[in-house]
Scaffold this active site. Structure first.
Site, PDB file in Angstrom:
ATOM      1  N   ARG A   1      37.120 -17.726  57.310  1.00 33.32           N
ATOM      2  CA  ARG A   1      36.487 -19.138  57.464  1.00 33.32           C
ATOM      3  C   ARG A   1      37.010 -20.020  56.305  1.00 33.32           C
ATOM      4  NH1 ARG A   1      34.872 -17.612  62.107  1.00 33.32           N
ATOM      5  NH2 ARG A   1      33.378 -15.989  62.161  1.00 33.32           N
TER       6      ARG A   1
ATOM      7  N   LYS B   1      26.086  -8.306  50.489  1.00 33.36           N
ATOM      8  CA  LYS B   1      25.762  -8.636  51.712  1.00 33.36           C
ATOM      9  C   LYS B   1      25.272  -7.091  52.395  1.00 33.36           C
ATOM     10  CE  LYS B   1      27.482 -10.229  56.320  1.00 33.36           C
ATOM     11  NZ  LYS B   1      28.637 -11.033  56.805  1.00 33.36           N
TER      12      LYS B   1
ATOM     13  N   GLU C   1      25.422  -7.831  59.989  1.00 34.18           N
ATOM     14  CA  GLU C   1      26.614  -8.102  60.606  1.00 34.18           C
ATOM     15  C   GLU C   1      27.952  -6.620  60.440  1.00 34.18           C
ATOM     16  OE1 GLU C   1      28.358 -12.127  59.425  1.00 34.18           O
ATOM     17  OE2 GLU C   1      27.227 -12.981  61.041  1.00 34.18           O
TER      18      GLU C   1
ATOM     19  N   ARG D   1      16.787 -14.768  66.217  1.00 31.17           N
ATOM     20  CA  ARG D   1      17.584 -14.618  65.017  1.00 31.17           C
ATOM     21  C   ARG D   1      17.028 -15.336  63.867  1.00 31.17           C
ATOM     22  NH1 ARG D   1      24.090 -15.400  64.422  1.00 31.17           N
ATOM     23  NH2 ARG D   1      24.079 -16.001  62.270  1.00 31.17           N
TER      24      ARG D   1
ATOM     25  N   LYS E   1      20.610 -18.838  52.893  1.00 37.68           N
ATOM     26  CA  LYS E   1      21.409 -20.338  53.503  1.00 37.68           C
ATOM     27  C   LYS E   1      20.433 -21.320  53.924  1.00 37.68           C
ATOM     28  CE  LYS E   1      25.115 -17.314  55.832  1.00 37.68           C
ATOM     29  NZ  LYS E   1      26.077 -17.305  56.845  1.00 37.68           N
TER      30      LYS E   1
ATOM     31  N   ASP F   1      22.759 -20.216  60.721  1.00 32.99           N
ATOM     32  CA  ASP F   1      24.083 -20.042  60.126  1.00 32.99           C
ATOM     33  C   ASP F   1      24.722 -21.447  60.145  1.00 32.99           C
ATOM     34  OD1 ASP F   1      26.165 -18.776  58.926  1.00 32.99           O
ATOM     35  OD2 ASP F   1      26.767 -17.660  60.789  1.00 32.99           O
TER      36      ASP F   1
ATOM     37  N   GLU G   1      33.066 -24.596  58.438  1.00 29.41           N
ATOM     38  CA  GLU G   1      33.034 -23.558  59.469  1.00 29.41           C
ATOM     39  C   GLU G   1      32.528 -24.094  60.808  1.00 29.41           C
ATOM     40  OE1 GLU G   1      31.146 -19.782  58.696  1.00 29.41           O
ATOM     41  OE2 GLU G   1      31.598 -19.145  60.844  1.00 29.41           O
TER      42      GLU G   1
END
Ligand code: GCV
Length: 782
Positions: A126, A245, A249, A299, A323, A328, A356
Site C-alpha cells: 500500500r 500483527k 489476515e 467484521r 484503527k 479498515d 489506500e
C-alpha cells in the site's frame, strides 16, 4: 543544533553568515540559547527553571542576561529542545513575531509513531510513492541519506518513533545477521530523536529460532523472545520496541495454541520490559473467512470482541494499536468502540496517511478533517467529563502511561516523499495532531500551505478551498452514506468495483441488492455491533431518527426510497453526490490553473496533471456507481443524468477497423459495460465517427484504458489532421481494462464542422491493447 542550521538559511534569507554561527557558551551579545534545562542552568545561574514540562515538552522564554537579550528554548530532554527549535523555525517561516515569544508546549501523548509497511525486497505494501527508502534486495539500503532526511522530517512535527517494516512481517528482521543493519538505521534516526521500532512475526520462535513451537506459554518461547530483546538492546540501547500483527489476515497468532492475545502480547512485552521497550499489539484482528450468508456475522465487531474481555490482562508496556474505525480505513467509518472500552490498557489510534482507500495519492484527499471527526468524537466512556477519542488514546481518561498516535505513512523514494505534492499535508497533519489533537483541520492546513507554498494569499486561499473540501468531495464521488468500500475490495482498493465486497469472507459487505443497501448493525434486528458502544452513543446510532445520514448505511439496511433527514431519497442522494463530487474536482482544475506563475513551475505542472487525472477518474467513479445503482434499483435519476450521456459516443458504436468490441469486468467500470481493443496484440486499430453536430470549437474527451502491461499509443485525427497524440504510459494499478486503468485525455479547442471525420487510432503494445471506452464531445468554453 543541526535543525536550526538547516532551517535558518531558508527561513531567514537575509541574515547572512551571522545566523549560521553557533557557539557553546554565551556570546556576549543577543542570542538564541538552545539546551536542556540542565545545560541552560549552567549558562544562566539565576534563571527561573520551568516546571511545567513533560518529557519532550519545550518552553520558549525571553531572558535578559548581562545586558543582552536571549531567546531561550529549553526542555527536559534533547528531543524536546529539538521540537522547540522546529517550532522556532515554523514561526520564522510563517513570519510570526519572536520578540515576545513566551510559550510552553507539551505533547498530548508519549507515543507519536510512524509505521512503514516496507518489505525487505524494497516494495511497500500500500505504498504509492516508489520503492522503500529503508530496504533493498533483502537488506537495509546501502545509502541511508533519505532515511536521515525522513527522520528530520518526522522530528519537525514531533514524531518520536518509526517502525520500518511491514506489519505482515518478515521474521528475518530480528535475527542476528540483521541487527548490525538495524543499528545503522537507528543511528540515522538518533540525531532527530526518532526511536527505531520493528514489526515482528509471532511464529518467529519456530520459523527462525530453531524451536518446534511458538506457544507463548512455552518457557523455551519465552526464552527466545528474551534473548532477541537482549541482543537487540545490546546493539541499539534506545530501541523503541516491536509491533505485532497476529491472528489476522493469515498471520499466525496465539490461537494456534488456544492462547489469548494477552498471552501473546505479554510474553514479548516481558522480554522488552527490562530495556524500556513497548509492544504495540494490533487490534486489527478479524476472520477473513466469515460466512457472508449469515446476516449476524460482522467484521466490524471483531476488534471489540477480541480485546474488550482482555482489559486488565495486558502488561503495562503493551499498547493496543487500534484503527480509527471498526473496518479498515474506509472513507467514512464511525470511531472504533474499542477506544472507549479499554480502561486498564494503554491504547493508540492507528491512522492511515497512505491513501489506500482514498485515492492512493493520485487523488487529492486531505484526511485531517476525517481524523478530527474521530478524535473529537465523544464515546461517552465510563468516566467523568468528556471522553473524546483523543483523550482516551492519550491515556488521559483512564490514566494509562503509553497511549498515543500511530500513522501508516509509507513514504517512498519519490522526491516529494508521497507522490502527490498535496498529500504531504496528511503527513504533516498527522504529526501536528499527534502533538496537539485540539488543533483544527483548518489551522493545520493553513500552516502547511504557507510553509509549503509561501505567503501568496491567492495561492493559500485556493489550496485551502481544495484541501478542506477534498475528503467530502472524494466521499461524494466514491462511497455514499457510510456504505463502505464500493471499491475493488479483494484487489487493489483503488477504482470502483461495487460488488467485489459481496459474497466473500472478507466482511466489507454493503449488502446492496435490488431493494436496498446497508449493513443492519442494530441490536434489535442486526449484527448487534451498535451494542458495543456506550448507551448514549448506541442509542443515537440504533434509531433511524437520530442516526446521522453520513453513517446511515454503516448502521442500517434501508430501501432505496428511504428519505434522509433533508427529505431526499437514498438513491437520489447517490446520484446527486456522485455528480456533484465529479463536478467539484473539475472545478479544482480551473482553480489551480488560475495559480499559474504564482507556484513554482514544477509543482504547478505536477499538481495540474494530478488534478486533471483525478477529474477524469472521478467521472469513472461517478458513472460506475450511478450505472450500477440505476440497474439494481431500477429507479431513474430524477435529474435525468444517470445512464444518459448526451455528448458521448461509445467506442463500440464507432466504425471499427482493427478494433473489436469486448465486455469489461466489472461491467460498471466501462460506459455501457463494453469497450474496444486492438484485435491483434502489437497491432493497430482505428475507431471513426462522423461529426453531425454544429460548427464550433469543442473539447474532445477520449476515455481509454492505461494498463501497466505495455505502453500503447494513441492519435486523434480530425478529417485526416492529427490534433493530438500521446503514449499511455501512466502507472496505474492493473494490467486489465477496468476501473483502475480507465483514464481520459482531453483534446481542447478543436474546430469541428458538420461532416468532419473524427478518428481515434490506437497502437497496442505488449499486453496493452490500446483499449478505448468512449469519446465525449463538449463545447469548449475557454
Ligand atoms: C499491511 C488492510 C490492508 C493490508 C494491511 C492490513 C493491515 O487489510 O489492505 O494491506 O496489511 O490492512 O492493516 O494489517
Amino acid at each position: 543544533m543541526k535543525p536550526l542550521l538547516l532551517g535558518l538559511p531558508r527561513a531567514l534569507p537575509v541574515t547572512g553568515a551571522g545566523a549560521k554561527r553557533t557557539e557553546s557558551a554565551l556570546p556576549g551579545e543577543n542570542a538564541v540559547l538552545l539546551g536542556t534545562i540542565e545545560q541552560i542552568k549552567l549558562q544562566l545561574p539565576g534563571w527561573e527553571v520551568p516546571t511545567n514540562l513533560s518529557e519532550d515538552g519545550w518552553c520558549a522564554t525571553q531572558v535578559r542576561h548581562a545586558g543582552h537579550h536571549c531567546l531561550v528554548i529549553t526542555s527536559q530532554t534533547d528531543r524536546g529542545v529539538l521540537y522547540g527549535v522546529f517550532e522556532l523555525l515554523r514561526k520564522i517561516t510563517l513570519n510570526q513575531p519572536l520578540a515576545r515569544w513566551n510559550e510552553h508546549q507539551n505533547p498530548c501523548a508519549p507515543v507519536r509513531m510512524i509505521n512503514q509497511w516496507d518489505n525487505l525486497d524494497g516494495s511497500i505494501e500500500r505504498g504509492y510513492a516508489g520503492k522503500s527508502i529503508f530496504w533493498e534486495n533483502g537488506h537495509i539500503a546501502s545509502d541511508l541519506t533519505r532515511v536521515g532526511n525522513y527522520a528530520r522530517l518526522m522530528a519537525s512535527v514531533g514524531i518520536n518513533a518509526c517502525a520500518i517494516n511491514n506489519v505482515n512481517a518478515d521474521p528475518r528482521v530480528i535475527t542476528t545477521p540483521y541487527l548490525p543493519e538495524l543499528k545503522k538505521v537507528a543511528a540515522a534516526f538518533r540525531p532527530w530523536g526518532v526511536r527505531l521500532v520493528v514489526c515482528i512475526d509471532f511464529s518467529s520462535p519456530k520459523k527462525t529460532g530453531g524451536l518446534d513451537s511458538f506457544d507463548p506459554l512455552d518457557p523455551r518461547v519465552q526464552e527466545f523472545w528474551k534473548s532477541r530483546a537482549e541482543e537487540i538492546y545490546t546493539q541499539i540501547p534506545d530501541f523503541g520496541g516491536f509491533v505485532l500483527k497476529a491472528d489476522s489476515e493469515g498471520r499466525l497468532g496465539p490461537s494456534a495454541y488456544g492462547r489469548t492475545h494477552a498471552d501473546a502480547a505479554n510474553v514479548i512485552a516481558r522480554a522488552l520490559k527490562p530495556h524500556g521497550g513497548l509492544l504495540f499489539y494490533r487490534g486489527f484482528v478479524y476472520d477473513h473467512h466469515m460466512d457472508w450468508r449469515n446476516p449476524k456475522n460482522d467484521r466490524a465487531r471483531a476488534a471489540y470482541d477480541n480485546f474488550a474481555g482482555l482489559d486488565r490482562k495486558f502488561d503495562q508496556n503493551v499498547v493496543i494499536q487500534i484503527k480509527n474505525g471498526p473496518i479498515d480505513f474506509q472513507v467514512r467509518e464511525p470511531a472504533s468502540p474499542l477506544f472507549g472500552t479499554l480502561e486498564k490498557t494503554s491504547e493508540a489510534i492507528e491512522l492511515q496517511i497512505t491513501q489506500e482507500y482514498t485515492g492512493q495519492q493520485r487523488h487529492l484527499c486531505y484526511l485531517v478533517p476525517m481524523w478530527k471527526e474521530t478524535l473529537d468524537f465523544d464515546l461517552h466512556a465510563r468516566a467523568a467529563g468528556g471522553t473524546p477519542v483523543k483523550a482516551l488514546v492519550a491515556g488521559n481518561v483512564f490514566h494509562q502511561p503509553h497511549g498515543g498516535f500511530i500513522g501508516v505513512a509509507n513514504v517512498g523514494r519519490d522526491t516529494n516523499w508521497l507522490g502527490h505534492h498535496m498529500a504531504m499535508a496528511n503527513l504533516y497533519g498527522f504529526g501536528r495532531l499527534a502533538w496537539n489533537p485540539d488543533l483544527s483541520a483548518g489551522q493545520i492546513e493553513a500552516e502547511w500551505a504557507e510553509l509549503t507554498f509561501g505567503s501568496d494569499r491567492k495561492v493559500l486561499e485556493t489550496v485551502k478551498q481544495m484541501q478542506l473540501a477534498s475528503w467530502r468531495v472524494y466521499e461524494n464521488y466514491t462511497g455514499p452514506l457510510g456504505a463502505g468500500g464500493l471499491t475493488d475490495i479483494i484487489g487493489v482498493h483503488y477504482g470502483p468495483g461495487i460488488e467485489s465486497s459481496e459474497r466473500n469472507g472478507w466482511g466489507q459487505w454493503h449488502r446492496a441488492d435490488q431493494q436496498g443497501i446497508g449493513m443492519d448493525r442494530t441490536t434489535a434486528t442486526g449484527t448487534g455491533f451498535i451494542g458495543q458502544y456506550s448507551l448514549v452513543v448506541a442509542g443515537r446510532y440504533e434509531s433511524l431518527k437520530t442516526c446521522p445520514d453520513e453513517l446511515l448505511l454503516f448502521f442500517h439496511h434501508v430501501p432505496y426510497g428511504y428519505r434522509l433527514h433533508p427529505g431526499n431519497t437514498v438513491i437520489q442522494h447517490i446520484y446527486d453526490t456522485h455528480y456533484r463530487g465529479a463536478a467539484e474536482v473539475l472545478d479544482w482544475v480551473s482553480q489551480w490553473k488560475s495559480l499559474k506563475g504564482r507556484v513554482d513551475d514544477q509543482r504547478f505542472e505536477d499538481v495540474l496533471a494530478s488534478l486533471e487525472y483525478q477529474a477524469g477518474h472521478a467521472v469513472v467513479w461517478r458513472d460506475a456507481v450511478c450505472q450500477w445503482f440505476l440497474k439494481q434499483s431500477g429507479i431513474p435519476d430524477k435529474r435525468g443524468r444517470a445512464g444518459h450521456y448526451t455528448n458521448r459516443i461509445e467506442a463500440e458504436a464507432m466504425k471499427l477497423d482493427g478494433y473489436e468490441s469486448i465486455a469489461i469486468n466489472p461491467w460498471e467500470t466501462a460506459s455501457g459495460g463494453r469497450a474496444v481493443q486492438c484485435v491483434v496484440s502489437n497491432g493497430t486499430g482505428s475507431a471513426t465517427v462522423t461529426w453531425q453536430g454544429k460548427l464550433g470549437w469543442f473539447n474532445l474527451h477520449v476515455q481509454y484504458f492505461d494498463e501497466n502491461d505495455g505502453i500503447s499509443c494513441f492519435r486523434v485525427l480530425v478529417s485526416g489532421q492529427v490534433v493530438d497524440q500521446w503514449d499511455a504510459a501512466d502507472v496505474l494499478p492493473s494490467n486489465l481494462p477496468n476501473g483502475h486503468t480507465s483514464t481520459r485525455r482531453t483534446v481542447r479547442g478543436v474546430a469541428l464542422r458538420p461532416g468532419d471525420e473524427i478518428q481515434i487510432e490506437g497502437r497496442a503494445d505488449a499486453g496493452e491493447r490500446a483499449c478505448l471506452d468512449y469519446l465525449e464531445i463538449e463545447p469548449a468554453h475557454e
